[in-house]
Write a protein that holds these residues in place. Structure first.
Motif, PDB file in Angstrom:
ATOM      1  N   HIS A   1      -8.318  -2.771  -4.275  1.00  0.00           N
ATOM      2  CA  HIS A   1      -7.461  -4.050  -4.610  1.00  0.00           C
ATOM      3  C   HIS A   1      -7.885  -5.410  -4.612  1.00  0.00           C
ATOM      4  CE1 HIS A   1      -3.726  -6.156  -4.984  1.00  0.00           C
ATOM      5  NE2 HIS A   1      -3.796  -6.610  -3.630  1.00  0.00           N
TER       6      HIS A   1
ATOM      7  N   LEU B   1     -12.281  -3.383  -8.776  1.00  0.00           N
ATOM      8  CA  LEU B   1     -10.842  -2.765  -9.393  1.00  0.00           C
ATOM      9  C   LEU B   1     -11.164  -1.521  -9.789  1.00  0.00           C
ATOM     10  CD1 LEU B   1      -8.960  -5.799 -11.191  1.00  0.00           C
ATOM     11  CD2 LEU B   1      -8.698  -4.881  -8.875  1.00  0.00           C
TER      12      LEU B   1
ATOM     13  N   GLN C   1      -7.462   2.035 -12.440  1.00  0.00           N
ATOM     14  CA  GLN C   1      -8.082   1.063 -11.657  1.00  0.00           C
ATOM     15  C   GLN C   1      -6.875   0.673 -10.764  1.00  0.00           C
ATOM     16  OE1 GLN C   1      -8.172  -2.416 -14.881  1.00  0.00           O
ATOM     17  NE2 GLN C   1      -7.144  -3.374 -13.310  1.00  0.00           N
ATOM     18  N   ALA C   2      -7.512   0.075  -9.819  1.00  0.00           N
ATOM     19  CA  ALA C   2      -6.751  -0.717  -8.682  1.00  0.00           C
ATOM     20  C   ALA C   2      -6.070  -1.855  -9.321  1.00  0.00           C
ATOM     21  CB  ALA C   2      -7.466  -1.275  -7.590  1.00  0.00           C
TER      22      ALA C   2
ATOM     23  N   GLY D   1     -11.717   1.292  -7.182  1.00  0.00           N
ATOM     24  CA  GLY D   1     -10.134   1.517  -6.467  1.00  0.00           C
ATOM     25  C   GLY D   1      -9.945   0.463  -5.558  1.00  0.00           C
TER      26      GLY D   1
ATOM     27  N   TYR E   1       0.825  -1.176  -0.062  1.00  0.00           N
ATOM     28  CA  TYR E   1       0.051  -0.037  -0.102  1.00  0.00           C
ATOM     29  C   TYR E   1       0.875   1.157   0.036  1.00  0.00           C
ATOM     30  CZ  TYR E   1      -3.973  -3.128   0.911  1.00  0.00           C
ATOM     31  OH  TYR E   1      -4.619  -3.847   1.054  1.00  0.00           O
TER      32      TYR E   1
END
Length: 1046
Positions: free
Chosen positions: A693, A688, A733-734, A691, A417
């Protein structure tokens, strides 16, 4: 001419006969290719007759000389002999003889060179012996290091003039040994007679030898007398530090360690560092003594006997902070935990002391846990480096080492992160007990995650509190390896053993360990060889089982007293200063004790190890008690489906079979339909986009055990070229992480649990290869996932995907053991909740300890995955996933059931003819999962669609009392039966029956249709499987089947 120079100072010259022997063993005599064995010692260009044009001729002569020295002229014989003897350049060749006096002198000189060869041989042999001796200390010196503070595990040496000290006898009390392999290595010079092992004797002790490049004992000197070489090796490897590192197959790493421990005078401390060390020892020791005075009859698993652990940990943290670390995540067993919380994490002392108050009321729901199991999270200034540092100690159960992979997973998540791809900002420290480190297989599993791309945390510092005993068990009964730390050798982690009664040696080792991790980003082990002053706990009597050991311990002077006396004698501190340091900390403890009496309520949330700032309200409550729709706009579904059925990378060749799978996906999307794999794809892809994960881990998850997922595409023409289409869905996107794990359940599930702890804004999933194998991770399920929130007020949203279904695949590939998960659910089967409560379904979810579902449609699977993130809180989700339904033509869901406004269906009621005329229904079957398709097929075959209704319970826990009551009331004339494909003593029956009975106020019996009780989950015989299936289907649709029981 090819030239291979042999340096006489390093390698022994070969005699002609030896060279011939070597050659004849490796090559046929007829083939004259000698390049690999040439051993000219002198630069041949210095000889007047050697040139490029004559090299072939010389080679022929040399070949002949090797085979028979007498076959060549005497001058050639002398030349080759002189060359092999190491003659200086230009002197090996002697011109043909004449009768002059000078020629006769030359002949005499040449003859002397040949005769001098034995002296050269001796010189070379001696240098080789010294190199071997140095290596022996590097490899095995730790075996005779003085590691045991009790002095009962030292090696017995004769009084030898080589060393300036005498070593105590090996285990004179016959108790134990820090190194169970207690024999003295034959190649370690423990007495002068051992020199003979190397062909040396006492007369060689004062000879000067050149040092090889693989040692740093010389410092600035390149040569030393043998006596000094041995002394310095002993100082480096045989004192209070034992170093194991020569198994590491990286030369740079070995040289780094040699330099750290061999360089003369390298282990030096300033007076200020010594005073800091003393102050830390004071805090560590006096904390335990304070607790003992105040609560002498309470279990606290104190640190007495290894008080040096506190300064050791602080040193690791200080050095790591200096090297740029901002966040340290720790895991440890119960011994010394309160001390670590107080003096390393800096938990308020009054919060610790009030835990001993038996009248303290719990403010949080749940069971809570013992004070020596709780975790903590704290951010503070590191006083040594003046930098901010965050410390987190992960809560743990009594199951020793179970927290290891959890810590690793949390560390990996924190690194992920904050974008720390090399582990330069976040690191982990794991503490272990000696018996558990050697005995618990999870240690091995965790080590094997340490260098895997999707699991590495770029190095962990392991600290073993080596009490030399496990509860009441001696080490020789507890392990087969010499040291408890030998498991670390499998990943080439260096191991530093250190005598814990030498605080400065401990501090130095800890500094080196922190530097190693910072330099090489690999694991390292510090083995603190200490003792346990009390029994397993303060109430335990150790003299029952270790009487002689504890007689010695009773005599043992505490390490604080020893070190204080040493510093006073050195003039670093004086006695009043030392006593003032003690009284200052005692006063701090007394004042905190006074404040602790004002605490009336115990807040477990104050001990939270993984807070989620901003996710909850300030008082830790959900921001709402509602869940929005989990449906999606059709264009989003279509976009994800199109990407899932394509290869978003150019010039990428996929397998032909995969092309057909992607084509089928494309057709499904065109038809506005999803199968299981597409439903999962759309759930992941939509999160995703928002946002979130998504991380999917487990054995073979990239392709999927049943070859349905294919989230990682492999180029068929380029090795290791892969593509993950999920990461090509949206511009911002994540990231999506999908990773095949090692063949481990316990370690990997623990890792993923730790990863999910770090943030609520991630969907972390672990999939078992088959659901049957989840019991390999039973400890993580039982001790962390099921009761984690109740014990530690720590929510976790991990998802377990467990393939389950009786499909004739035998006892080990059929059942995810749903009965075990359901048995551990915390709802009351005999109490009907208030069904009129607002947001009843969400409140149920909030109150449960975990959610258990068995979806029968891809659409419901899609919804439950999205709901996991859209809920305002986090709960573990257990999903029994299908196998045959992955490709079942009826297991399809229309886009219409996934659009905005749609939700996860806890119960899917009957929608067929039976629902049109409910009064005519004779039997209402309740079921869950795949068996629904067996039932509908059989019902259709028997033409009983109007007489038998089938209701699917998709969410088993929390139990959908409200919806099932409506179903039961809808069919007033129907008898109720639960149908499952599992055996009666397994599956869902024992969970569902009492709750169904409570739902209908016990107005009717709930009958059973399914397999009979059995010990194994399933049969391994295909015919028996089909017979059992047909038998329970017959029961389910025989309307007279239960009349005999009425």
């Amino acid at each position: 001419m090819f030239h291979l120079r042999t340096c006489a100072a390093k390698l022994r010259p070969l005699t002609a006969s030896q060279t011939v022997k070597t050659f004849s063993q490796n090559k046929p005599a007829a083939i004259r290719t000698f390049q690999h064995i040439r051993c000219y010692s002198a630069p041949v260009a210095a000889e007047p007759f050697l040139s490029g044009t004559s090299s072939n001729y010389v080679e022929e002569m040399y070949c002949a000389w090797l085979e028979n020295p007498k076959s060549v002229h005497k001058s050639w014989d002398i030349f080759f002999r002189n060359t092999n003897a190491g003659a200086p350049p230009g002197t090996a060749y002697q011109s043909p003889l004449s009768l002059s006096r000078s020629s006769l002198a030359t002949v005499a000189h040449a003859q002397s060179l040949v005769e001098a060869q034995p002296n050269v041989d001796k010189l070379v042999e001696d240098h080789l012996a010294v190199q071997s001796l140095i290596r022996a200390y590097q490899v095995r010196g730790h075996h005779i290091a003085k590691l045991d503070p009790l002095g009962i595990s030292c090696v017995n040496f004769d009084d030898a003039p080589i060393r300036g000290h005498h070593v105590a006898q090996l285990d004179p009390l016959g108790i134990l040994d820090a190194d169970l392999d207690s024999s003295v290595p034959a190649d370690i010079i423990s007495s002068t007679d051992k020199l003979g092992f190397y062909g040396l004797d006492e007369s060689d002790l004062d000879k000067v030898f050149h040092l090889p490049t693989t040692t740093f004992i010389g410092g600035q000197e390149s040569a030393l007398p043998l006596r000094e070489i041995i002394r310095r090796l002993e100082m480096a490897y045989c004192q209070h530090i034992g170093v194991e590192f020569m198994f590491i197959n990286d030369l740079e790493q070995c040289q780094w360690i040699r330099q750290k421990f061999e360089t003369p005078g390298i282990m030096q401390f300033t007076n200020e560092e010594k005073r800091t060390l003393l102050a830390r020892l004071v805090r560590s020791t006096r904390f335990e003594e304070f607790l003992q005075r105040k609560w002498s009859s309470e279990k606290r698993f104190g640190l007495e006997g290894c008080e040096v652990l506190i300064p050791a940990l602080k040193t690791i943290i200080d050095k790591s902070s200096e090297n740029g670390i901002d966040y340290v995540i720790m895991g440890m067993p119960h011994r010394g935990r309160l001390n670590v919380l107080a003096n390393v994490i800096r938990k308020e002392l009054e919060q610790i002391f009030c835990q001993f108050d038996s009248k303290l009321e719990a403010a949080d729901e749940g069971s809570g846990d013992m004070k020596y199991h709780l975790g903590m999270y704290h951010r503070r200034i590191n006083r040594v480096t003046d930098r901010n540092i965050t410390l987190s100690l992960v809560a743990n159960p009594s199951h020793l080492e179970a927290a290891d992979p959890v810590v690793m997973g949390k560390t990996k998540a924190e690194q992920f992160y904050c974008g720390d791809t090399e582990g330069k900002k976040v690191m982990s420290i794991l503490l272990h007990g000696d018996a558990a480190f050697a005995g618990q297989g999870i240690v091995y599993e965790t080590f094997h995650l340490s260098d895997l791309p999707s699991y590495t945390t770029h190095g962990t510092v392991h600290v073993v509190v080596n009490n030399q005993i496990g509860f009441t068990t001696d080490p020789r009964m507890a392990r087969s390896s010499p040291y408890p730390t030998d498991v670390a050798r499998v990943v080439n982690a260096p191991i530093f053993h250190v005598n814990s009664d030498d605080p400065e040696a401990v501090m130095y080792v800890c500094k080196v360990a922190a530097e190693w991790r910072s330099t090489f980003h690999k694991d390292v082990v510090v083995d603190l060889v200490c003792y346990r002053r009390n029994g397993h706990n303060e109430m335990d009597e150790p003299m029952f089982t270790q009487p002689l050991m504890y007689k010695q311990i009773r005599k043992q002077k505490p390490v604080l007293q020893k070190y204080a006396e040493l510093l006073v004698s050195q003039g670093v501190v004086n006695q009043p200063e030392y006593e003032e340091e003690i009284s200052k900390y005692d006063k701090i403890c007394e004042e905190a004790f006074t404040r602790s009496k004002d605490e009336k309520i115990l807040h477990i949330k104050h001990w939270l190890d993984s807070p989620w700032p901003g996710f909850f309200t300030l008082d830790g409550q959900p921001r709402s008690m509602s869940c929005p729709s989990t449906g999606l706009e059709e264009d989003v579904l279509a976009h994800i489906g199109n990407v899932a059925s394509s290869v978003p990378v150019e010039n990428f060749t996929i397998h032909g079979g995969l092309s057909r799978i992607l084509k089928t996906r494309k057709e499904l999307v065109t038809n506005r339909t999803v199968d299981w794999a597409l439903a999962e794809y759309m759930a992941f892809g939509s999160l995703l986009k928002e946002g979130i994960h998504v991380r999917l881990s487990g054995q073979d998850v990239e392709r999927g055990t049943f070859s349905h997922r294919h989230h990682v595409l492999h180029d068929q023409n380029v090795d290791k070229r892969t593509c993950i289409p999920m990461n090509h869905l949206w511009p911002n996107q994540a990231p999506y992480t999908v990773c095949n794990s090692s063949l481990s359940e316990y370690g990997v599930l623990g890792f993923e649990l730790g990863f999910a702890m770090a943030s609520p804004n991630a969907l972390v999933l672990w999939e078992a290869q088959f659901g049957d194998f989840n019991n390999m991770a039973q400890c993580i399920i039982d001790q962390f996932i099921c009761p984690g929130q109740a014990k530690w007020v720590r929510q976790n949203g991990i998802v377990l995907l467990l393939p389950h279904g009786m499909e004739g695949m035998g006892p080990e590939h059929s059942s995810a053991r749903p009965e075990r998960f359901l048995q551990m659910c915390n709802d009351d089967p005999d109490v009907l909740p208030d069904l009129q409560e607002d947001n009843f379904d969400i409140n149920q979810l909030y109150d449960c300890n975990w959610i258990v579902v068995n979806c029968s449609t891809p659409g419901n699977f899609f919804h439950v995955l999205r709901r996991q993130i859209l809920l305002p809180f986090r709960k573990p989700l257990i999903v029994f996933t299908p196998k045959s339904l992955l490709r079942h033509p009826e297991a399809r869901t229309s886009f219409d059931e996934m659009l905005p406004g749609t939700h996860f269906q806890r119960v899917i009621p009957e929608h067929g003819p039976a629902a049109q005329d409910p009064n005519n229904v004779k039997r209402l079957l309740f079921c869950t999962g795949k068996v629904y398709y067996d039932l509908t097929r059989e019902r259709k075959a028997r033409g009983m669609e109007e007489q038998v209704a089938i209701t699917r319970i998709e969410q088993l826990s929390p139990f959908p009392f409200d919806l099932l009551l409506k179903e039961a009331q809808k069919y007033p004339n129907a008898e109720l039966a639960w149908c499952q494909e599992e055996h009666k003593n397994q599956g869902y029956y024992d969970y569902v029956k009492p709750r169904l009975r409570t739902t209908i106020d016990r107005a009717k019996p709930v009958w059973y249709a399914g397999r009979d009780p059995a010990a194994a989950p399933a049969t391994g015989n295909k015919k028996t499987h089909l017979t059992e299936l047909q038998r329970f289907l017959d029961t389910a649709f025989d309307l007279d089947a239960f009349k005999k029981f009425s």
